[in-house]
Design a protein around this motif. Structure first.
Motif, short mmCIF file in Angstrom:
data_model
loop_
_atom_site.label_atom_id
_atom_site.label_comp_id
_atom_site.label_asym_id
_atom_site.label_seq_id
_atom_site.Cartn_x
_atom_site.Cartn_y
_atom_site.Cartn_z
N GLY A 25 0.07 -20.06 55.80
CA GLY A 25 -1.04 -19.41 55.12
C GLY A 25 -0.97 -17.90 55.24
O GLY A 25 -1.63 -17.30 56.08
N GLY A 26 -0.16 -17.29 54.39
CA GLY A 26 -0.01 -15.85 54.39
C GLY A 26 1.19 -15.44 53.56
O GLY A 26 1.89 -16.28 52.99
N HIS A 27 1.42 -14.15 53.45
CA HIS A 27 2.58 -13.57 52.77
C HIS A 27 2.63 -13.93 51.30
O HIS A 27 2.04 -13.28 50.46
N SER A 28 3.32 -15.01 50.96
CA SER A 28 3.49 -15.43 49.57
C SER A 28 3.04 -16.87 49.37
O SER A 28 3.44 -17.53 48.41
N GLY A 29 2.19 -17.37 50.28
CA GLY A 29 1.78 -18.77 50.24
C GLY A 29 1.08 -19.17 48.95
O GLY A 29 1.36 -20.24 48.40
N LEU A 30 0.18 -18.34 48.46
CA LEU A 30 -0.56 -18.67 47.24
C LEU A 30 0.39 -18.73 46.03
O LEU A 30 0.25 -19.61 45.17
N ASP A 31 1.31 -17.81 45.97
CA ASP A 31 2.26 -17.78 44.86
C ASP A 31 3.11 -19.06 44.85
O ASP A 31 3.32 -19.68 43.80
N VAL A 32 3.57 -19.46 46.02
CA VAL A 32 4.38 -20.67 46.13
C VAL A 32 3.56 -21.89 45.71
O VAL A 32 4.03 -22.75 44.93
N CYS A 33 2.33 -21.99 46.19
CA CYS A 33 1.50 -23.17 45.90
C CYS A 33 1.10 -23.23 44.43
O CYS A 33 1.04 -24.32 43.84
N ARG A 34 0.83 -22.10 43.83
CA ARG A 34 0.50 -22.09 42.40
C ARG A 34 1.66 -22.65 41.58
O ARG A 34 1.47 -23.47 40.68
N GLY A 35 2.87 -22.18 41.89
CA GLY A 35 4.04 -22.68 41.17
C GLY A 35 4.29 -24.15 41.42
O GLY A 35 4.64 -24.90 40.50
N ALA A 36 4.09 -24.58 42.67
CA ALA A 36 4.31 -25.99 43.01
C ALA A 36 3.33 -26.89 42.28
O ALA A 36 3.70 -27.95 41.76
N CYS A 47 -2.29 -23.02 58.45
CA CYS A 47 -3.04 -21.78 58.67
C CYS A 47 -3.33 -21.54 60.14
O CYS A 47 -3.29 -22.46 60.96
N GLN A 48 -3.63 -20.29 60.44
CA GLN A 48 -4.07 -19.92 61.78
C GLN A 48 -5.58 -19.76 61.79
O GLN A 48 -6.15 -19.15 60.89
N LYS A 49 -6.22 -20.34 62.81
CA LYS A 49 -7.67 -20.30 62.93
C LYS A 49 -8.17 -18.85 62.87
O LYS A 49 -7.62 -17.96 63.52
N GLY A 50 -9.21 -18.64 62.06
CA GLY A 50 -9.74 -17.30 61.88
C GLY A 50 -9.19 -16.60 60.66
O GLY A 50 -9.69 -15.56 60.25
N ARG A 51 -8.13 -17.21 60.05
CA ARG A 51 -7.50 -16.61 58.87
C ARG A 51 -7.28 -17.67 57.79
O ARG A 51 -6.40 -17.53 56.96
N GLU A 52 -8.10 -18.73 57.84
CA GLU A 52 -7.82 -19.90 57.01
C GLU A 52 -8.62 -19.98 55.72
O GLU A 52 -8.29 -20.76 54.83
N LYS A 53 -9.70 -19.19 55.56
CA LYS A 53 -10.61 -19.39 54.44
C LYS A 53 -9.96 -19.20 53.08
O LYS A 53 -10.36 -19.84 52.10
N THR A 54 -8.97 -18.31 53.01
CA THR A 54 -8.26 -18.11 51.74
C THR A 54 -7.73 -19.44 51.22
O THR A 54 -7.74 -19.71 50.01
N TYR A 55 -7.31 -20.30 52.14
CA TYR A 55 -6.63 -21.55 51.77
C TYR A 55 -7.56 -22.77 51.84
O TYR A 55 -7.37 -23.72 51.07
N ASP A 70 -3.93 -27.96 48.02
CA ASP A 70 -4.45 -29.32 48.10
C ASP A 70 -4.98 -29.66 49.48
O ASP A 70 -5.96 -30.40 49.63
N ASP A 71 -4.29 -29.16 50.51
CA ASP A 71 -4.67 -29.52 51.87
C ASP A 71 -4.25 -28.39 52.80
O ASP A 71 -3.40 -27.57 52.45
N ALA A 72 -4.86 -28.36 53.96
CA ALA A 72 -4.53 -27.33 54.94
C ALA A 72 -4.54 -27.94 56.34
O ALA A 72 -5.34 -28.83 56.64
N ILE A 73 -3.65 -27.46 57.16
CA ILE A 73 -3.65 -27.77 58.59
C ILE A 73 -3.97 -26.47 59.31
O ILE A 73 -3.25 -25.47 59.13
N VAL A 74 -5.06 -26.45 60.07
CA VAL A 74 -5.49 -25.23 60.75
C VAL A 74 -5.11 -25.34 62.23
O VAL A 74 -5.55 -26.27 62.93
N LEU A 75 -4.31 -24.40 62.70
CA LEU A 75 -3.83 -24.38 64.08
C LEU A 75 -4.43 -23.20 64.83
O LEU A 75 -4.83 -22.20 64.23
N ASP A 76 -4.46 -23.30 66.14
CA ASP A 76 -4.94 -22.17 66.95
C ASP A 76 -4.02 -20.96 66.75
O ASP A 76 -4.48 -19.83 66.68
#
Length: 376
Positions: A25-36, A47-55, A70-76
């Protein structure tokens, strides 16, 4: 390093009709997921906890079709992705991971190379070559490819022209506390200032790279090497937005001098601007990319797979326009705005993003049962 055959065995066990494209969840993640999503793949952001809302909130897939996560895994912590239970979950979802700069900033290279038993699109062993203190690094590859890069000054006492010193920050080791110098005395003065303020460490300074400063129009050439087609494509061209340098350059010269009494310029990358180039240099752009691809195939087989970038400036100090490469990105660059430069449109009719191009390649490889060729 995890063997290619082990990763290929994992891919063989996947349900190729139910693949998930995974990203951090960062860098170019949205671009990759949009294309996928556009090409029918499920998407997953780790994603990392505290930085996950974008996803998990703002771009989450909705019932009406909006969104692309579609889905997210939020890690510490991002680095927790290496935990066996997280890897098991990724494999259960038939995940192919698209690596980016985040993937290598927040992890130890060796951990990803030796412990992350999840297929990665591209060459997991090449990204560490972006670092300047490893064998066969980007300088080595550029030299072998016959691509000009800035002259390296090994001893600070030999500084006799304007140079840029690339030293890692003390707090964020992945960011560089660049500074300029034109003499050894200048180097000593500026490096001591940074040391006294604890912005850098003595160890980081000793391993810093000192490069000639090349004056030119800065530009990034963003490529895609298709294994399926055995062909190089130009995805687009862009330039960087860096803080606080960009804000400083917008000031009048007299104000810049005043501001510089209180702060030092930093080159922390915060974004990119789409930038077009003259058609007359397109062939040169392709030549550089093809030279680099051929060199990687020979020096670090199987070589570059998919996205990469040669980043630098067009200099005209030798009576001709010549690209001088400052940095090589051996994975997806963080520049989705390349979609708004015309180069992919010339080839495909419509401009496409990196995320879409990667999805197209994976889809084609899946259809022809050749996924093993692009995941390592």
């Amino acid at each position: 390093m995890i063997s290619i055959s082990e990763i290929q065995q994992i891919v063989d066990q996947y349900d190729s009709n139910d693949l998930t494209i995974g990203v951090l969840g960062g860098h170019s993640g949205l671009d990759v997921c949009r294309g996928a999503k556009k090409h029918g793949f499920r998407t997953l952001a780790v994603c990392q906890k505290g930085r996950e809302k974008t996803y998990t909130k703002y771009y989450k897939t909705r019932a009406d079709g909006r969104g692309c996560i579609d889905d997210a895994i939020v890690l510490d912590h991002f680095a927790d992705i290496i935990k066996p239970e997280i890897q098991d979950e990724l494999r259960k979802r038939n995940t192919i991971f698209i690596h980016n700069r985040y993937f290598w900033v927040y992890f130890d290279f060796k951990a990803i190379e030796n412990q992350f038993r999840v297929p990665i699109y591209g060459t997991r062993g090449m990204v560490k070559l972006e670092e300047r203190d490893v064998p066969k690094n980007q300088y080595y590859l550029l030299k072998k490819a016959g691509i000009r890069y800035p002259k390296i000054i090994k001893d600070p006492e030999d500084i006799s022209e304007l140079v840029i010193v690339k030293v890692n920050e003390a707090i964020r080791g992945y960011e560089r506390a660049f500074f300029y110098a034109s003499t050894y005395k200048d180097y000593q003065k500026k490096s001591q200032e940074l040391l006294s303020k604890k912005l850098i460490t003595k160890e980081a300074l000793e391993s810093a790279v000192i490069e000639e400063y090349v004056v030119g129009a800065q530009i990034n050439f963003n490529y895609f090497y298709s294994v399926m087609e055995d062909a190089l494509e130009l995805m687009g061209t862009d330039t960087r937005r860096q803080t606080n340098l960009d804000g400083l350059l917008r000031l009048p010269a007299n104000e810049q001098l005043e501001v510089l009494k209180y702060l030092k310029p930093k080159m922390i990358e915060t974004g990119h601007i789409a930038a077009t180039t003259k058609e007359s240099i397109i062939e040169k752009i392709f030549n550089l990319g093809e030279q680099f691809v051929a060199t990687t195939k020979k020096e670090v087989p199987p070589g570059i797979i998919g996205p990469f970038a040669l980043q630098g400036a067009i200099a005209a100090d030798r009576g001709k326009e010549e690209m001088v490469v400052f940095d090589v990105s051996m994975r997806i660059p963080g520049s989705p705005l390349t979609r708004f430069t015309p180069h992919t449109g010339y080839l495909y009719g419509d401009s496409i993003s990196y995320g879409e191009r990667i999805a197209m390649e994976i889809k084609q490889e899946k259809t022809q049962q050749r996924l093993q060729e692009i995941v390592i």
